[in-house]
Write an enzyme that holds these catalytic residues in place. Structure first.
Site, PDB file in Angstrom:
ATOM      1  N   LYS A 117      -7.698  -0.428  11.112  1.00 19.43           N
ATOM      2  CA  LYS A 117      -7.098  -0.915   9.872  1.00 19.43           C
ATOM      3  C   LYS A 117      -5.793  -0.177   9.603  1.00 19.43           C
ATOM      4  O   LYS A 117      -4.788  -0.770   9.207  1.00 19.43           O
ATOM      5  CB  LYS A 117      -8.072  -0.731   8.710  1.00 19.43           C
ATOM      6  CG  LYS A 117      -7.575  -1.325   7.378  1.00 19.43           C
ATOM      7  CD  LYS A 117      -6.777  -0.334   6.547  1.00 19.43           C
ATOM      8  CE  LYS A 117      -6.336  -0.969   5.238  1.00 19.43           C
ATOM      9  NZ  LYS A 117      -5.426  -0.094   4.463  1.00 19.43           N
ATOM     10  N   GLU A 167       0.820  -1.217   0.000  1.00 20.72           N
ATOM     11  CA  GLU A 167       0.000   0.000   0.000  1.00 20.72           C
ATOM     12  C   GLU A 167       0.852   1.266   0.000  1.00 20.72           C
ATOM     13  O   GLU A 167       1.758   1.422   0.826  1.00 20.72           O
ATOM     14  CB  GLU A 167      -0.944   0.014   1.213  1.00 20.72           C
ATOM     15  CG  GLU A 167      -1.883   1.198   1.202  1.00 20.72           C
ATOM     16  CD  GLU A 167      -2.955   1.119   2.277  1.00 20.72           C
ATOM     17  OE1 GLU A 167      -3.441   2.176   2.696  1.00 20.72           O
ATOM     18  OE2 GLU A 167      -3.290   0.000   2.688  1.00 20.72           O
ATOM     19  N   ASP A 226       2.882 -14.471  11.712  1.00 21.53           N
ATOM     20  CA  ASP A 226       1.545 -14.723  11.166  1.00 21.53           C
ATOM     21  C   ASP A 226       0.665 -13.490  11.347  1.00 21.53           C
ATOM     22  O   ASP A 226       0.096 -13.273  12.410  1.00 21.53           O
ATOM     23  CB  ASP A 226       0.939 -15.934  11.890  1.00 21.53           C
ATOM     24  CG  ASP A 226      -0.390 -16.374  11.286  1.00 21.53           C
ATOM     25  OD1 ASP A 226      -0.974 -15.597  10.511  1.00 21.53           O
ATOM     26  OD2 ASP A 226      -0.829 -17.492  11.603  1.00 21.53           O
ATOM     27  N   HIS A 241      -1.539  10.785   0.778  1.00 23.55           N
ATOM     28  CA  HIS A 241      -1.768   9.457   0.224  1.00 23.55           C
ATOM     29  C   HIS A 241      -1.741   9.477  -1.297  1.00 23.55           C
ATOM     30  O   HIS A 241      -1.112   8.623  -1.932  1.00 23.55           O
ATOM     31  CB  HIS A 241      -3.123   8.917   0.708  1.00 23.55           C
ATOM     32  CG  HIS A 241      -3.469   7.585   0.125  1.00 23.55           C
ATOM     33  ND1 HIS A 241      -2.889   6.416   0.555  1.00 23.55           N
ATOM     34  CD2 HIS A 241      -4.324   7.241  -0.870  1.00 23.55           C
ATOM     35  CE1 HIS A 241      -3.373   5.409  -0.137  1.00 23.55           C
ATOM     36  NE2 HIS A 241      -4.248   5.875  -1.012  1.00 23.55           N
TER      37      HIS A 241
END
Length: 457
Positions: free
Chosen positions: A287, A92, A303, A400
């Protein structure tokens, strides 16, 4: 190989037994219209060293090639008095840049403080018993030592490192499901994540439980017929907790020239409070935290699915999903912290096999599992700070979309000269996809209404 007569999307038996080359050829024939250019494409992602490639092939079943993620570096993370360069594996845009920006901001304000609160992990033998629950409880308590003895061959090495089984307790869950009980065991797994160790112990405990009850004359014939449903560790680790925090006087929060430190602190605090009380916001808020956490977790061979599952469960532990970070601005001091469960390992699994994982751990100074917990928590906190800082000042899209600009230009197959043009073009503008395509068409003399064709090339 001739194109198969099998229909599109047909099933296949014995796929795992085919060679890698045969697997790829079958996929090309059956799913990719016989286009053999895909063979060269897949082969181009293989490692040039056959030994390294064989290692990658054997991590999972049915491997056909490697899937790349960028490995970026976020430098200048001052954590507990030591400066780290954090390896981050993520696709991302802006995540690594945001983490690095936060690290630089807090480098001059004392850095991050990380504290491991506890490191206990939990597993269960889930079983059904239709009998006297109090009798079962007394029996388990009386024979508890037998469970430790029967698992000693599994726990001996872990005990030598300071770990092992910490406790074994019977949990009566019959109020939720008729006949449902758990044998709950708590573990210390030291520097390993410990999944295989825990599951091996639980499988032995299940055998011991079944034999003990079957051979006991304290139970009726029907009571002896217990049914072990499953034995498995839990990825929810509310006793494996780490806290990371940053703090400084409010007047040092010169986050933006257009907003005072006090106003910034108040807006930041309210943004966190909204995430603490509003699940819609908390989901996006958390998130973003996991953008920073997952990137380091993946880079270090841990993991990330288990880490996320535990984190989200922890965020909803009081019955409502909430922010994992918290803020306080009392007494002239800004304090921002995160507390979450992180079950990580630095030995076992991929940590000693995957070359990039070995590199990442070496880059971090070969940390212990508890040190890595602090590093990962700091990365999540830094990511959240960067996101909230942008949200309450200039807005999230400005930074962004500037990072996303190269993705748009690569999608349009822009030349280096064209990329440089757009970098300069957007120095005082907010990047948007539509404007980039419009300007790109203008530069090339292409009618603007043909942008959809460009997008699909």
């Amino acid at each position: 190989m001739q194109k198969s007569n099998m229909t599109k999307g047909s099933a296949i038996k014995g796929f795992s037994k085919l060679s890698k080359e045969a697997k790829i050829q079958w996929l090309v024939n059956e799913y990719l219209n016989g286009d053999e250019s895909y063979i060269d494409f897949l082969n181009s992602y293989l490692h040039p060293d056959p030994k390294v490639q064989k290692l990658h092939d054997e991590f999972i079943e049915n491997t056909i090639t490697n899937y790349y993620l960028p490995l970026g570096i976020a430098p200048n993370f001052l954590i507990n008095g030591r400066i780290y360069a954090l390896p981050m594996a993520i696709e991302e845009s802006s995540v690594v840049a945001a983490a690095a920006k936060s690290a630089n901001f807090w480098l001059e304000r004392g850095g991050f403080t990380a504290t491991v609160i506890s490191t206990v992990k939990i597993g269960h033998v889930h079983f059904m018993y239709f009998g006297d629950g109090e009798k079962l409880a007394r029996f388990i308590e009386k024979n508890k030592q037998k469970f430790y003895e029967d698992t000693h061959h599994i726990t001996a090495n872990m005990q030598a490192r300071g770990g092992g089984i910490l406790s074994i307790e019977l949990k009566n869950k019959t109020d939720k499901l008729d006949g449902y009980y758990q044998l709950e065991a708590r573990f210390e797994t030291c520097d390993s994540m410990g999944a295989n160790f825990i599951n091996s112990c639980l499988e032995q405990m299940a055998k011991t439980l079944t034999i003990l009850i079957a051979e006991s004359d304290e139970f009726t014939e029907s009571e002896r017929q217990i049914q072990v449903v499953m034995r498995i560790l839990s990825n929810y680790t509310p006793e494996c907790i780490v806290r990371a925090e940053v703090t400084c006087p409010i007047d040092q929060l010169n986050a933006d020239d257009e907003i005072s430190p006090r106003e910034f602190a108040e807006k930041f605090y309210r943004a966190v409070r909204i995430a603490e009380i509003e699940p819609y916001r908390a989901t996006t808020h958390n998130k973003g935290i996991f953008n920073g956490i997952d990137a380091v977790v993946i880079a270090t061979g841990n993991d990330f699915r288990a880490v996320e599952a535990a984190g989200h469960t922890y965020a909803a532990r009081d019955g409502q999903y909430r922010s994992l970070t918290h803020c306080d601005i009392s007494d002239g001091t800004f304090r921002f912290w995160i507390e979450l469960p992180l079950a990580l390992g630095v030995v076992g699994g991929l940590t000693s096999l995957h070359p990039m994982v070995r590199f990442s751990l070496a880059l971090l100074g070969k940390p212990s599992a508890t040190e890595l917990m602090g590093i990962v928590a700091a990365s999540g906190l830094a990511q959240n700070f960067a996101a909230l800082r942008a949200l309450v000042t200039s807005g999230i899209q400005k930074g962004h979309m500037k990072m996303h600009l190269l993705n748009i230009l690569n999608q349009l197959e822009a030349t280096e000269e064209e990329k440089n043009f757009f970098i300069n073009y957007y120095k005082d503008k907010v990047v948007t996809y539509a404007e980039t395509v419009r300007k790109f068409c203008e530069l090339r003399g292409i009618p603007a209404d043909t942008y959809a064709h460009i997008h699909k090339r």
